[in-house]
Design a protein around this motif. Structure first.
Motif, PDB file in Angstrom:
ATOM      1  N   GLN A 285       0.942  -1.225   0.106  1.00 45.68           N
ATOM      2  CA  GLN A 285      -0.013  -0.089   0.175  1.00 45.68           C
ATOM      3  C   GLN A 285       0.933   1.228   0.015  1.00 45.68           C
ATOM      4  OE1 GLN A 285      -2.640  -0.661   3.389  1.00 45.68           O
ATOM      5  NE2 GLN A 285      -3.847  -1.937   2.220  1.00 45.68           N
ATOM      6  N   GLN A 286       1.833   1.344   0.715  1.00 49.39           N
ATOM      7  CA  GLN A 286       2.831   2.390   0.890  1.00 49.39           C
ATOM      8  C   GLN A 286       3.480   2.749  -0.452  1.00 49.39           C
ATOM      9  OE1 GLN A 286       3.394   4.682   3.562  1.00 49.39           O
ATOM     10  NE2 GLN A 286       1.276   3.796   4.120  1.00 49.39           N
ATOM     11  N   ALA A 287       4.195   1.607  -0.943  1.00 44.39           N
ATOM     12  CA  ALA A 287       5.020   1.595  -2.300  1.00 44.39           C
ATOM     13  C   ALA A 287       4.189   2.259  -3.482  1.00 44.39           C
ATOM     14  CB  ALA A 287       5.681   0.321  -2.678  1.00 44.39           C
ATOM     15  N   VAL A 288       2.868   1.663  -3.442  1.00 44.73           N
ATOM     16  CA  VAL A 288       1.825   1.842  -4.662  1.00 44.73           C
ATOM     17  C   VAL A 288       1.391   3.429  -4.469  1.00 44.73           C
ATOM     18  CG1 VAL A 288      -0.129   1.234  -5.795  1.00 44.73           C
ATOM     19  CG2 VAL A 288       1.696  -0.509  -5.073  1.00 44.73           C
ATOM     20  N   GLU A 289       0.570   3.530  -3.398  1.00 39.09           N
ATOM     21  CA  GLU A 289      -0.236   4.530  -3.031  1.00 39.09           C
ATOM     22  C   GLU A 289       0.396   6.024  -2.523  1.00 39.09           C
ATOM     23  OE1 GLU A 289      -3.322   3.180  -0.338  1.00 39.09           O
ATOM     24  OE2 GLU A 289      -3.825   1.725  -1.602  1.00 39.09           O
ATOM     25  N   VAL A 290       1.528   5.812  -1.663  1.00 39.06           N
ATOM     26  CA  VAL A 290       2.131   6.934  -1.305  1.00 39.06           C
ATOM     27  C   VAL A 290       3.269   7.170  -2.084  1.00 39.06           C
ATOM     28  CG1 VAL A 290       3.254   7.895   0.775  1.00 39.06           C
ATOM     29  CG2 VAL A 290       1.462   6.420   1.177  1.00 39.06           C
ATOM     30  N   HIS A 291       4.267   6.258  -2.234  1.00 38.26           N
ATOM     31  CA  HIS A 291       5.466   6.809  -3.217  1.00 38.26           C
ATOM     32  C   HIS A 291       5.443   6.536  -4.636  1.00 38.26           C
ATOM     33  CE1 HIS A 291       8.013   6.834   0.498  1.00 38.26           C
ATOM     34  NE2 HIS A 291       7.215   5.934   1.109  1.00 38.26           N
ATOM     35  N   GLY A 292       4.336   5.980  -5.088  1.00 38.25           N
ATOM     36  CA  GLY A 292       4.223   5.790  -6.575  1.00 38.25           C
ATOM     37  C   GLY A 292       5.225   4.959  -7.236  1.00 38.25           C
ATOM     38  N   TRP A 293       6.086   4.145  -6.720  1.00 40.40           N
ATOM     39  CA  TRP A 293       7.379   3.542  -7.144  1.00 40.40           C
ATOM     40  C   TRP A 293       6.766   2.520  -8.139  1.00 40.40           C
ATOM     41  CZ3 TRP A 293       9.644   2.973  -1.743  1.00 40.40           C
ATOM     42  CH2 TRP A 293      10.390   3.987  -1.418  1.00 40.40           C
ATOM     43  N   LEU A 294       5.509   1.921  -8.196  1.00 42.02           N
ATOM     44  CA  LEU A 294       5.029   0.835  -8.954  1.00 42.02           C
ATOM     45  C   LEU A 294       3.749   0.661  -8.736  1.00 42.02           C
ATOM     46  CD1 LEU A 294       5.949  -2.915  -7.402  1.00 42.02           C
ATOM     47  CD2 LEU A 294       5.936  -0.540  -6.042  1.00 42.02           C
ATOM     48  N   GLU A 295       2.894   0.022  -9.832  1.00 44.16           N
ATOM     49  CA  GLU A 295       1.626  -0.075  -9.866  1.00 44.16           C
ATOM     50  C   GLU A 295       1.054  -1.194  -8.937  1.00 44.16           C
ATOM     51  OE1 GLU A 295      -0.355   1.940 -11.303  1.00 44.16           O
ATOM     52  OE2 GLU A 295       1.231   3.191 -11.905  1.00 44.16           O
ATOM     53  N   PRO A 296      -0.307  -1.215  -8.647  1.00 47.08           N
ATOM     54  CA  PRO A 296      -0.505  -2.702  -7.843  1.00 47.08           C
ATOM     55  C   PRO A 296      -0.480  -4.078  -8.667  1.00 47.08           C
ATOM     56  CG  PRO A 296      -2.422  -0.627  -7.741  1.00 47.08           C
ATOM     57  CD  PRO A 296      -1.249  -0.303  -9.001  1.00 47.08           C
ATOM     58  N   GLN A 297      -0.429  -4.045  -9.931  1.00 45.36           N
ATOM     59  CA  GLN A 297      -0.332  -5.165 -10.452  1.00 45.36           C
ATOM     60  C   GLN A 297       1.076  -5.607 -10.667  1.00 45.36           C
ATOM     61  OE1 GLN A 297      -1.533  -2.554 -12.089  1.00 45.36           O
ATOM     62  NE2 GLN A 297      -0.824  -2.006 -14.014  1.00 45.36           N
ATOM     63  N   GLU A 298       1.934  -4.727 -10.479  1.00 40.47           N
ATOM     64  CA  GLU A 298       3.591  -4.826 -10.489  1.00 40.47           C
ATOM     65  C   GLU A 298       3.865  -5.385  -9.025  1.00 40.47           C
ATOM     66  OE1 GLU A 298       5.366  -1.833 -13.752  1.00 40.47           O
ATOM     67  OE2 GLU A 298       4.827  -0.799 -11.770  1.00 40.47           O
ATOM     68  N   MET A 299       3.075  -4.949  -8.118  1.00 43.14           N
ATOM     69  CA  MET A 299       3.435  -5.332  -6.778  1.00 43.14           C
ATOM     70  C   MET A 299       3.033  -6.969  -6.763  1.00 43.14           C
ATOM     71  SD  MET A 299       4.419  -4.697  -3.795  1.00 43.14           S
ATOM     72  CE  MET A 299       4.432  -5.696  -2.216  1.00 43.14           C
ATOM     73  N   LEU A 300       1.709  -7.248  -7.247  1.00 48.77           N
ATOM     74  CA  LEU A 300       1.421  -8.559  -7.401  1.00 48.77           C
ATOM     75  C   LEU A 300       2.149  -9.530  -8.389  1.00 48.77           C
ATOM     76  CD1 LEU A 300      -2.371  -7.983  -7.730  1.00 48.77           C
ATOM     77  CD2 LEU A 300      -1.211  -8.852  -5.857  1.00 48.77           C
ATOM     78  N   ASP A 301       2.787  -8.759  -9.500  1.00 50.82           N
ATOM     79  CA  ASP A 301       3.684  -9.775 -10.301  1.00 50.82           C
ATOM     80  C   ASP A 301       4.853  -9.850  -9.369  1.00 50.82           C
ATOM     81  OD1 ASP A 301       2.022  -9.345 -12.511  1.00 50.82           O
ATOM     82  OD2 ASP A 301       3.148  -7.893 -13.166  1.00 50.82           O
ATOM     83  N   GLY A 302       5.544  -9.304  -8.579  1.00 51.62           N
ATOM     84  CA  GLY A 302       6.751  -9.347  -7.798  1.00 51.62           C
ATOM     85  C   GLY A 302       6.405 -10.307  -6.688  1.00 51.62           C
TER      86      GLY A 302
END
Length: 467
Positions: A285-302
């Motif tokens: 949630q922090q990396a996607v919504e706050v910092h914008g480093w990656l998209e939700p689907q990229e988090m799931l891919d990881g």
């Protein structure tokens, strides 16, 4: 009798340092399937096959590691390595547990950053995401069966889920509240809050595992609680952990991507209690919504990539850091920037794990018979079930729907799916993965491979129909 400082513990229990290192590497290479799979491999190897530690001692150490922030499987390895061969044993055990997966994840992240936009790769990763949803659901069921033994524990899990999903209560507060409830309940109603007997099916009389037999005869120096030793661990461990981040801050300034990554993952190492799945809920949630480093689907891919590698599932954080640095390389080649970001993530994520174990393990060994401590740990484990359920719902929303909206009402803030954006293909793959995992107990790699192929087949079919 107490062992003299500096005495050769391995001579007493007969397990050489080299033999232990080979076992830790073997465990690291074979630890697939997230925390449950890794802990199962350790249990089978150390308790069942080699009989180095007893069931009771293993579970006591595991409960302590679940209380700590960070990955419980890696911390359990450090704890058991420390128990066998002191601080050097803990360092080697924890490092060898992480190293194979870290190298594999670095290579996969590089391939992902380079080729993820290619249609077949994207389709395969979409299938993997659906399989990961099944993995997380299975984790909720598995942990719940072990932790939710009565109505009180089920109530704690439900309250934890409501607090974090509907009201966004910080996870550390949930842990503190659950621990306080466990302490009070263990004092007032010990039969309700008592931990499940650890020795069920335990050791035969006169046939104790080697470490337990040793500790019945003598107390090795490194297991004796000492304020002086604890202060020494802090004096060495804190600068090693935070020193690189401080140097980067002084050199490159607070807005540098590496400084932000180091500070973020150092902070995550402190607040992400409850193991890898709880870490993912916070960091995702922090990396996607706050910092914008990656998209939700990229988090799931990881997460899907991390499931295919040995070692801690928390190595998905390495993927996050790699992509963040890859997209902000500065004067460096993107592959080098990503590699440096991944390395900094590994350091700030795992260095504190060694610190927590070396600092607390001697005291935990002394408190093995404390009923109140066991009650607190049991309550915390129940609360973690609610947190993992929150993660499962978060994953499901992002896997099954392409559009989500935020709903705020009566102090609550939650994601709500746009029902017209449902993805039937993803739902079908996720359902198949759940049947394979929950009904037929299929292995992790076959399920991931099958789901990736299903994603490819669905993409080909959609293209064929469109053409």
């Amino acid at each position: 009798m107490t062992a003299e400082p500096g005495s050769d513990i391995s001579f007493t229990h007969g397990i050489s340092f080299g033999e232990a290192a080979r076992v830790w590497l073997q465990i690291g290479l074979n630890s697939f399937g997230g925390p449950a799979g890794q802990i199962a491999v350790m249990h089978r190897t150390l308790v069942g096959e080699r009989r180095w530690v007893s069931e009771e001692r293993f579970l006591h150490a595991l409960n302590y590691c679940m209380l700590l922030p960070g990955p419980e499987a890696q911390q359990l390895t450090v704890y058991l390595g420390w128990l066998l061969h002191g601080y050097a044993g803990g360092l080697v055990a924890g490092t060898l547990f992480v190293l194979p997966g870290a190298l594999a994840m670095l290579g996969l992240s590089l391939l992902y950053a380079t080729f993820a936009t290619v249609a077949p790769v994207a389709a395969a990763l979409a299938g993997v995401k659906a399989a990961v949803l099944a993995v997380v659901v299975e984790a909720v069921i598995r942990i719940g069966r072990r932790a939710l033994r009565n109505g009180v524990m089920k109530g704690l899990a439900a309250a934890s889920f409501v607090a974090i999903f509907f009201f966004g209560v910080p996870f550390p507060l949930l842990i503190l509240a659950a621990g306080a409830v466990g302490l009070a309940g263990g004092w007032r109603w010990p039969e309700v809050f008592a931990a499940k007997p650890a020795g069920a099916g335990g050791d035969k009389p006169g046939d104790k595992p080697v470490v337990d037999a040793l500790l019945d005869r003598q107390i090795p120096a490194h297991t004796v609680p000492s304020v002086r030793r604890a202060l020494g661990v802090l004096a060495i461990g804190l600068p090693l952990w935070l020193g690189p981040v401080a140097v980067l801050w002084a050199w490159r300034g607070p807005e540098d991507v590496y400084v932000k990554l180091g500070a973020f993952f150092s902070q995550a190492a402190v607040v992400t209690f409850g193991g890898a799945y709880a870490v993912l809920a916070h960091v995702g949630q922090q990396a996607v919504e706050v910092h914008g480093w990656l998209e939700p689907q990229e988090m799931l891919d990881g997460l899907g990539l991390a499931e295919t590698t040995p070692g801690p599932l928390i190595l998905v954080l390495q993927h996050v850091a790699f992509l963040a640095a890859w997209r902000n390389p500065g004067d460096l080649p993107p592959w080098l920037a990503g590699t440096l970001g991944a390395g900094l993530c590994l350091w700030t994520t795992f260095a504190p794990c060694f610190l927590w174990i070396f600092l607390g393990a001697p005291w935990v060994e002394r408190l093995r018979q404390s009923r109140l401590l066991s009650a607190a740990l049991s309550s915390i484990t129940a609360a973690v079930v609610g947190v993992v359920l929150n993660l499962a719902v978060w994953f499901a929303l992002h896997v099954l729907f392409t559009e989500l909206r935020t709903v705020e009402a009566a102090g609550m803030r939650l994601l709500w799916p746009v029902w017209g954006s449902v993805q039937p293909g993803m739902a079908l793959i996720a359902a198949g993965a759940m049947v394979a995992v929950l009904r037929f107990h299929a292995g992790m790699l076959p399920v991931l491979a099958g789901s990736a192929l299903a994603g490819l087949a669905g993409s080909w079919a959609a293209g064929w129909l469109a053409g």
